[in-house]
Design a protein around this motif. Structure first.
Motif, PDB file in Angstrom:
ATOM      1  N   THR A 133      32.840  28.198  26.475  1.00 27.10           N
ATOM      2  CA  THR A 133      32.528  27.645  27.606  1.00 27.10           C
ATOM      3  C   THR A 133      31.320  27.064  27.827  1.00 27.10           C
ATOM      4  O   THR A 133      30.082  27.202  27.140  1.00 27.10           O
ATOM      5  CB  THR A 133      32.289  28.427  28.823  1.00 27.10           C
ATOM      6  N   ALA A 134      31.214  25.089  28.885  1.00 26.72           N
ATOM      7  CA  ALA A 134      30.330  24.767  29.044  1.00 26.72           C
ATOM      8  C   ALA A 134      29.349  24.217  30.202  1.00 26.72           C
ATOM      9  O   ALA A 134      30.691  23.909  30.856  1.00 26.72           O
ATOM     10  CB  ALA A 134      29.645  23.692  27.590  1.00 26.72           C
ATOM     11  N   LYS A 135      28.714  23.613  30.184  1.00 31.76           N
ATOM     12  CA  LYS A 135      28.210  22.803  31.321  1.00 31.76           C
ATOM     13  C   LYS A 135      27.926  21.836  31.087  1.00 31.76           C
ATOM     14  O   LYS A 135      26.888  21.637  30.387  1.00 31.76           O
ATOM     15  CB  LYS A 135      27.075  24.567  31.895  1.00 31.76           C
TER      16      LYS A 135
ATOM     17  N   VAL B 100      32.675  23.709  31.760  1.00 29.29           N
ATOM     18  CA  VAL B 100      34.075  23.216  31.410  1.00 29.29           C
ATOM     19  C   VAL B 100      34.796  25.240  31.021  1.00 29.29           C
ATOM     20  O   VAL B 100      34.140  25.380  29.916  1.00 29.29           O
ATOM     21  CB  VAL B 100      34.351  21.910  30.845  1.00 29.29           C
ATOM     22  N   LYS B 101      35.520  25.754  30.966  1.00 33.03           N
ATOM     23  CA  LYS B 101      35.914  26.698  30.691  1.00 33.03           C
ATOM     24  C   LYS B 101      36.333  26.315  29.256  1.00 33.03           C
ATOM     25  O   LYS B 101      36.711  25.554  28.757  1.00 33.03           O
ATOM     26  CB  LYS B 101      36.610  28.206  31.167  1.00 33.03           C
ATOM     27  N   ALA B 102      36.049  27.683  28.113  1.00 34.29           N
ATOM     28  CA  ALA B 102      36.564  26.975  26.621  1.00 34.29           C
ATOM     29  C   ALA B 102      38.031  27.028  26.826  1.00 34.29           C
ATOM     30  O   ALA B 102      39.291  27.471  27.485  1.00 34.29           O
ATOM     31  CB  ALA B 102      35.999  28.873  26.339  1.00 34.29           C
TER      32      ALA B 102
ATOM     33  N   LEU C  58      39.112  19.927  32.282  1.00 36.27           N
ATOM     34  CA  LEU C  58      38.936  19.806  33.525  1.00 36.27           C
ATOM     35  C   LEU C  58      38.819  18.225  33.828  1.00 36.27           C
ATOM     36  O   LEU C  58      37.994  17.260  33.211  1.00 36.27           O
ATOM     37  CB  LEU C  58      37.595  20.527  34.110  1.00 36.27           C
ATOM     38  N   ALA C  59      40.078  17.986  34.650  1.00 41.13           N
ATOM     39  CA  ALA C  59      39.780  16.061  34.941  1.00 41.13           C
ATOM     40  C   ALA C  59      39.257  16.607  36.391  1.00 41.13           C
ATOM     41  O   ALA C  59      39.649  16.996  37.535  1.00 41.13           O
ATOM     42  CB  ALA C  59      41.140  15.757  34.822  1.00 41.13           C
ATOM     43  N   VAL C  60      38.421  15.532  36.774  1.00 43.21           N
ATOM     44  CA  VAL C  60      37.598  15.348  37.925  1.00 43.21           C
ATOM     45  C   VAL C  60      37.673  13.986  38.151  1.00 43.21           C
ATOM     46  O   VAL C  60      37.622  13.196  37.577  1.00 43.21           O
ATOM     47  CB  VAL C  60      36.487  15.902  38.299  1.00 43.21           C
ATOM     48  N   THR C  61      37.665  13.767  39.354  1.00 42.67           N
ATOM     49  CA  THR C  61      37.314  12.500  40.169  1.00 42.67           C
ATOM     50  C   THR C  61      35.570  12.416  40.889  1.00 42.67           C
ATOM     51  O   THR C  61      35.397  13.286  42.111  1.00 42.67           O
ATOM     52  CB  THR C  61      38.110  12.485  41.208  1.00 42.67           C
ATOM     53  N   PRO C  62      35.004  12.005  39.954  1.00 38.42           N
ATOM     54  CA  PRO C  62      33.642  11.083  40.016  1.00 38.42           C
ATOM     55  C   PRO C  62      33.299  11.446  41.157  1.00 38.42           C
ATOM     56  O   PRO C  62      33.611  10.535  42.121  1.00 38.42           O
ATOM     57  CB  PRO C  62      32.874  10.603  38.819  1.00 38.42           C
TER      58      PRO C  62
ATOM     59  N   THR D  98      24.676  20.345  29.483  1.00 36.47           N
ATOM     60  CA  THR D  98      23.074  21.109  29.588  1.00 36.47           C
ATOM     61  C   THR D  98      23.047  22.151  29.096  1.00 36.47           C
ATOM     62  O   THR D  98      22.127  23.255  28.824  1.00 36.47           O
ATOM     63  CB  THR D  98      23.099  21.611  31.092  1.00 36.47           C
ATOM     64  N   SER D  99      24.459  23.408  28.298  1.00 37.91           N
ATOM     65  CA  SER D  99      24.265  24.869  28.197  1.00 37.91           C
ATOM     66  C   SER D  99      25.138  25.305  27.472  1.00 37.91           C
ATOM     67  O   SER D  99      26.923  24.424  28.280  1.00 37.91           O
ATOM     68  CB  SER D  99      24.049  25.564  28.821  1.00 37.91           C
ATOM     69  N   GLY D 100      26.109  25.854  26.970  1.00 38.62           N
ATOM     70  CA  GLY D 100      27.040  25.953  25.824  1.00 38.62           C
ATOM     71  C   GLY D 100      27.634  25.473  24.767  1.00 38.62           C
ATOM     72  O   GLY D 100      27.061  24.859  24.072  1.00 38.62           O
TER      73      GLY D 100
END
Length: 515
Positions: free
Chosen positions: A418-420, A441-443, A447-451, A468-470
């Motif tokens: 998993t990461a951020k 974002v889970k391992a 993840l699809a996002v609308t900015p 930033t992490s993961g």
């Protein structure tokens, strides 16, 4: 006799910051000494090339260039993209001896050079994109260099809309750094396809390139393809079907240079399906990630190639919205050495966003491969095609320019832990305030996002993604637009922008040694 042993690491560190060489170890020092003392510094120079956008008179193209805000070189610097020089036709004997024709040719060359010296677009400050437009078939390829504080993360994109004809579609391509080796799974010499490989030389000396084609039965017999000359600061387009008499629907094109460096990308137009650019796959690797298959994809084809002497057996896994799973009937793929393998995954995403991961069936037999996806949205006469190559992780930072108020979708996938990530929407080219969002974002998921667009947005904006992490994160951006009932789209991947280079700390060894 005595001699002084003076380390050259201090000078090498300066060279590394400019050229990108990353490791220098003092004579006799342990291998990990340099790594432990290395520091990350912003690059001070970067280059980009953009292919000629289109041969259609209906083409409408927007160029967007951007340098992300953040640490940069101390010098103010420049970041300019200029037109490539036109490739001159071979002159006949009359043209060489007729004074009037000689003078006319000299005047034309002078005007072309003057035009090429004027930037099409130039970034003035980090954090704010700049745009330029060019319509019709005469828009040139672009070459450019960024220096100083404008070099780290410098990115450019050209987006072309063609509403009718054989080249119909929304064609997007990220301008690339010049290199010497490129792989293009998914290219074609089929009669239903018109695939041109664009070779662009940013340097002041000529380059020589070779093109090899590999189908499902191995190397294609090529009539030509070796020793293609790309003149200085010029671009050459080669129709792949003219290199061989064999018509192959899905193949892998390999471009290398004998001398010099180039940018390479394939423009593909397909009857009744549309057109888009095919960008190079990540370098051959045992594990690959292809991020950002749209949720509404109606057809997905995987094209893979094993360039070495060994066959490859790989697991095919879709990282979906909530979990990772193998597509029914296509859990594994056998790729024969030097042969292109194609798998029809159909509507594998089933209305959910997804990304593909290819990994070795046996961990101790990780045969390097390259791969790309051919993705179709829509049905019947309303189909539109785009391509997703295997790409490296975002790493520290990656940016993609040319996002509009509507139509952008950012896909993030974490193939391991998993990461951020932090996603920054820059100020608009015509105004607006930057915005920042953080996502987890889970391992094993996508993840699809609308900015979130900048507040008060005017013009185009850029997206910058930072891990930033993961674990590692792979990303792509889909830009979509509906025209005449056709859901036109294009997908650009976001590998690490290479904005920093690892440079050994300057160390001087002044110990005196006896002979």
């Amino acid at each position: 006799m005595k001699s002084t042993h003076l380390s050259l690491i201090a000078g090498a560190a300066v060279l590394a910051a400019i050229t990108g060489f990353a490791t220098v170890t003092a004579p006799g020092a342990p291998a990990d000494t340099a790594a432990k003392s290395a520091t990350l510094l912003p690059v001070e120079r970067s280059s980009l090339v953009c292919p000629a956008p289109s041969n259609s008179d209906l083409a409408e193209t927007q160029y967007t260039a951007f340098t992300p805000a953040g640490p940069g070189g101390e010098a103010k610097g420049t970041a300019e993209l200029k037109p490539a020089l036109p490739v001159a036709d071979d002159e006949d004997e009359e043209a060489e001896t007729d004074p009037k024709k000689v003078k006319k040719a000299e005047e034309a060359a002078k005007k072309a050079k003057e035009k090429a010296d004027k930037p099409v677009l130039a970034v003035k400050e980090p954090g704010k994109p700049v745009v330029a437009e060019a319509n019709g078939s005469g828009a040139p390829a672009l070459v450019g260099t960024a220096t100083g504080r404008l070099a780290p993360g410098w990115a450019a994109q050209q987006t072309t809309e063609v509403t009718a004809g054989g080249g119909r579609g929304l064609l997007g391509v990220t301008c690339t750094a010049p290199d010497t080796d490129f792989w293009f799974p998914g290219a074609s010499t089929a009669k239903s396809r018109q695939d041109y490989i664009h070779l662009t030389n940013p340097d002041d000396t000529g380059a020589v390139a070779d093109i090899e084609l590999y189908g499902p039965k191995g190397a294609l017999k090529a009539e030509v393809g070796d020793g293609i000359t790309v003149p200085a600061r010029s671009s050459v387009a080669v129709l792949l079907s003219t290199l061989t008499t064999e018509a192959v629907d899905q193949l892998t094109a390999h471009v290398t240079t004998r001398s010099g460096r180039i940018g390479a990308v394939v423009m593909s137009a397909e009857d009744n399906v549309g057109s888009d650019w095919i960008t190079a796959s990540e370098d051959p690797s045992g594990t690959l990630v292809l991020p950002g298959i749209p949720a509404d994809a109606t057809s997905v084809q995987l094209v893979a190639f094993a360039p070495g002497e060994d066959d490859a057996d790989v697991k095919v896994q879709l990282m979906g919205k909530n979990a990772t799973f193998s597509p029914a009937g296509n859990a594994t793929l056998h790729i024969k050495s030097s042969m292109t393998a194609t798998v029809d995954l159909k509507d594998v995403t089933r209305e959910e966003p997804g990304s593909l991961r290819l990994s070795p069936v046996q961990k101790d037999r990780a045969t390097p491969i390259v791969a790309a996806l051919r993705v179709v949205r829509g049905k019947g006469d309303q189909q539109e095609v785009a391509y997703i190559p295997a790409t490296g992780p975002v790493g520290a930072r990656a940016s993609v320019p040319d996002n509009r108020a509507k139509g952008s979708t950012l896909s993030l996938t974490a193939p391991g832990a998993t990461a951020k990530v932090k996603v920054t929407a820059s100020a608009g080219s015509g105004g607006g305030e930057p915005s920042v969002e953080t996502y987890t974002v889970k391992a094993g998921t996508t993840l699809a996002v609308t900015p979130t667009a900048p507040e008060g947005l005017k013009g185009a904006y850029a997206l910058t993604v930072e891990t930033t992490s993961g674990g590692p994160v792979h990303a792509s951006r889909t830009l979509a637009r509906t025209e005449g009932g056709v859901q036109m789209f294009t997908v650009q991947t976001l590998p690490d922008d290479g904005g920093t280079v690892e440079v050994p700390s300057a160390v001087q060894d002044l110990s005196v040694l006896d002979d």
